[in-house]
Design an enzyme around this catalytic site. Structure first.
Site, PDB file in Angstrom:
ATOM      1  N   ASP A  38      42.688  -8.347  19.440  1.00 57.00           N
ATOM      2  CA  ASP A  38      43.768  -7.396  18.290  1.00 57.00           C
ATOM      3  C   ASP A  38      44.633  -6.822  20.010  1.00 57.00           C
ATOM      4  OD1 ASP A  38      45.623  -5.530  16.583  1.00 57.00           O
ATOM      5  OD2 ASP A  38      43.703  -3.271  17.635  1.00 57.00           O
ATOM      6  N   ASP A 234      39.960  -2.599  16.698  1.00 54.07           N
ATOM      7  CA  ASP A 234      39.138  -1.386  17.036  1.00 54.07           C
ATOM      8  C   ASP A 234      40.052  -1.031  15.529  1.00 54.07           C
ATOM      9  OD1 ASP A 234      42.776  -2.041  16.596  1.00 54.07           O
ATOM     10  OD2 ASP A 234      42.289   0.290  17.191  1.00 54.07           O
ATOM     11  N   ASP A 238      41.393  -4.804  10.867  1.00 55.91           N
ATOM     12  CA  ASP A 238      40.753  -6.093  11.807  1.00 55.91           C
ATOM     13  C   ASP A 238      39.406  -6.624  10.919  1.00 55.91           C
ATOM     14  OD1 ASP A 238      42.471  -6.588  13.828  1.00 55.91           O
ATOM     15  OD2 ASP A 238      41.607  -4.201  14.317  1.00 55.91           O
TER      16      ASP A 238
END
Ligand code: ADP
Ligand code: MG
Length: 289
Positions: A38, A234, A238
């Protein structure tokens, strides 16, 4: 792997700031040949700051409405906007609605307002003047995140938000690519920003404007190609991708939900712990045979 070897491995991980929840991930880590990362909060610091704003008309900027909307949003970008508008007043907006991966909508008086990315502006048929678009393009080329604010069908402002790339991320990307692992950056951010980020970090592959479900689908796609995939993230956005991956890694400074779902957590949110975890996995499995 023998239980003893695993215990030693998990212990070594903990000493090095890598929390490993289950033995299987420790054993699997050495087989990982694709890693999906990410962007915001994983590769970057996750502490975005507003670095520039272009208002179309300063007298009717509706800073109060923008601030009030972002106050209700839980996105890290929203926090940056609220901080930037610390002098503005708050007003009572109605029908606030958060739009995942895109921004937010609300009403104030008889007017509808939207804040978020370019896609959200398109979906709401917002007219964007050329001078604002030129400014947005310029910001995008320097890897800044660009967000828009509009009233009814008219853009009121465009803002640049910058989130620093961690030095450790650049190091980790280099190390992992050297190990022959394919790296992919996924972001809800726009194409120009993602491209500039990939140049700055050296990450070879990226996908922009992805929604949370797309992140999980991308992991699946790699698995179908026969890859053993690690997902690193994080955020709440996600968590589906983390749950899908063979090895899931959360950032310690991220959301609790990401850490709950992930089987590993990097306490200091330092990506160089990933090549370290892979080496640890190799050592652990090697001591067994
Ligand atoms: P990432 O995957 O990089 O963490 P997100 O998927 O959370 O990003 O968000 C994607 C994009 O949506 C952001 O880059 C931004 O343009 C827009 N966005 C989302 N939430 C907001 C918000 N509250 N205010 C402004 N823009 C937002
Ligand atoms: Mg993130």
């Amino acid at each position: 792997a023998t239980p003893t070897a695993i215990m030693v491995g998990v212990g070594k991980g903990a000493e090095n700031g890598i929390l490993i929840k289950d033995a299987e991930s420790l054993e699997l880590a050495k087989k990982v040949n694709a890693i999906v990362l990410d962007k915001t909060g994983t590769i970057t610091e996750g502490r975005p700051q507003v670095t520039g704003v272009r208002w179309i008309n300063d007298d009717d900027a509706r800073k109060d409405v923008l601030k009030s909307m972002e106050k209700q949003s839980e996105h890290p970008l929203a926090e940056a906007v609220v901080q930037y508008l610390s002098d503005a007043e708050t007003v009572s907006i109605t029908a606030f609605e958060s739009i995942t991966g895109k921004g937010a909508k609300a009403w104030y008086g008889d007017d509808a307002y939207v804040v978020g990315n370019r896609k959200l502006m398109e979906e709401n048929s917002i007219v964007i003047p050329e001078n604002l678009q030129d400014q947005a393009d310029e910001w995008g080329r320097t890897s800044k995140t660009v967000i828009w604010f509009a009233q009814n069908h008219n853009a009121l402002a465009v803002m640049a938000i910058s989130d620093q790339i961690k030095d450790s991320s650049v190091q980790a990307i280099q190390q992992l690519q050297k190990m022959g692992i394919d790296l992919y950056m996924l972001t809800g951010d726009n194409e120009a920003t993602a491209k500039a980020m990939s140049k700055q970090t050296g990450i070879r592959h990226y996908r922009a404007e992805v929604l949370p479900q797309d992140k999980a689908d991308f992991v699946l796609e790699l698995q179908r190609q026969g890859k053993t995939v690690a997902m690193v993230g994080d955020g709440i956005n996600d968590s589906t991708a983390l749950a899908t991956a063979d090895v899931s890694i959360a950032m310690g400074k991220g959301s609790d939900i990401a850490m709950d779902v992930a089987k590993m957590t990097i306490i200091a949110s330092d990506l160089t712990k990933i090549p370290q975890a892979i080496r640890l996995s190799k050592q652990t499995v090697a001591t067994i045979k």
